[in-house]
Design a protein around this motif. Structure first.
Motif, mmCIF file in Angstrom:
data_model
loop_
_atom_site.group_PDB
_atom_site.id
_atom_site.type_symbol
_atom_site.label_atom_id
_atom_site.label_comp_id
_atom_site.label_asym_id
_atom_site.label_seq_id
_atom_site.Cartn_x
_atom_site.Cartn_y
_atom_site.Cartn_z
ATOM 1 N N THR A 1 -6.544 4.077 -6.663
ATOM 2 C CA THR A 1 -7.853 4.639 -6.347
ATOM 3 C C THR A 1 -7.631 6.003 -5.713
ATOM 4 N N MET A 2 -8.697 6.670 -5.344
ATOM 5 C CA MET A 2 -8.551 7.964 -4.682
ATOM 6 C C MET A 2 -7.984 7.802 -3.271
ATOM 7 N N ARG B 1 0.847 -1.187 0.000
ATOM 8 C CA ARG B 1 0.000 0.000 0.000
ATOM 9 C C ARG B 1 0.881 1.235 0.000
ATOM 10 N N LEU B 2 0.673 2.093 -0.995
ATOM 11 C CA LEU B 2 1.361 3.373 -1.075
ATOM 12 C C LEU B 2 0.314 4.478 -1.052
ATOM 13 N N GLU B 3 0.768 5.676 -0.864
ATOM 14 C CA GLU B 3 -0.135 6.824 -0.862
ATOM 15 C C GLU B 3 -0.746 7.002 -2.254
ATOM 16 N N PRO B 4 -1.973 7.521 -2.331
ATOM 17 C CA PRO B 4 -2.656 7.597 -3.620
ATOM 18 C C PRO B 4 -1.958 8.470 -4.661
ATOM 19 N N LYS B 5 -1.173 9.433 -4.231
ATOM 20 C CA LYS B 5 -0.492 10.307 -5.192
ATOM 21 C C LYS B 5 0.914 9.816 -5.544
ATOM 22 N N SER B 6 1.285 8.650 -5.035
ATOM 23 C CA SER B 6 2.595 8.082 -5.347
ATOM 24 C C SER B 6 2.677 7.730 -6.829
#
Length: 127
Positions: free
Chosen positions: A38-39, A16-21
């Motif tokens: 996803t968002m 799991r990474l941050e959505p803006k990665s």
């Protein structure tokens, strides 16, 4: 219809990474990887060996690939496998692509899962 599932080589991690990665290059190695944005998150499935230590990850997944391609009109494939695994108290993580479905099962439960699938009439092959 008797389905064939192929046990893929290797152990995989679900990251799991941050959505803006941005999609990292480390995940794009090996014969199989999956990226879903996803968002809320950027989820990556790839071989454990390529995952950096600072990444949030759930490791030790094995992958059973339903040998395809599968026609979009087929129904109940994942449902039947999911129900069988639930009856055996085996957690799964399912992933679908255009051609087929993939079932991720924890390494500690893969032998039990394969035996249950064989007993239910599925054909299992190894890589």
């Amino acid at each position: 219809m008797q389905l064939t599932l192929k046990l893929m080589e290797g152990h995989y991690g679900v990251c799991r990474l941050e959505p803006k990665s941005i999609i990292p290059t480390w995940c794009q190695q090996g014969e199989f990887f999956s990226v879903t944005k996803t968002m809320d998150e950027l989820s990556i499935i790839c071989l454990e060996t390529y995952i950096p230590e600072d990444v949030q990850v759930e490791k030790e997944w094995c992958i059973l690939k339903i040998v395809g391609p599968l026609d979009f009109s087929l129904v109940g494939i994942l449902s039947k496998i999911s129900q069988l695994m639930a009856e055996c108290k085996i957690s799964i993580f399912a992933l679908s692509t255009y051609d087929t479905d993939y079932i991720l099962i924890k390494q500690a439960k893969i032998t039990e899962a394969i035996q249950a699938l064989k007993t239910a009439g599925y054909h299992i092959i190894s890589s």
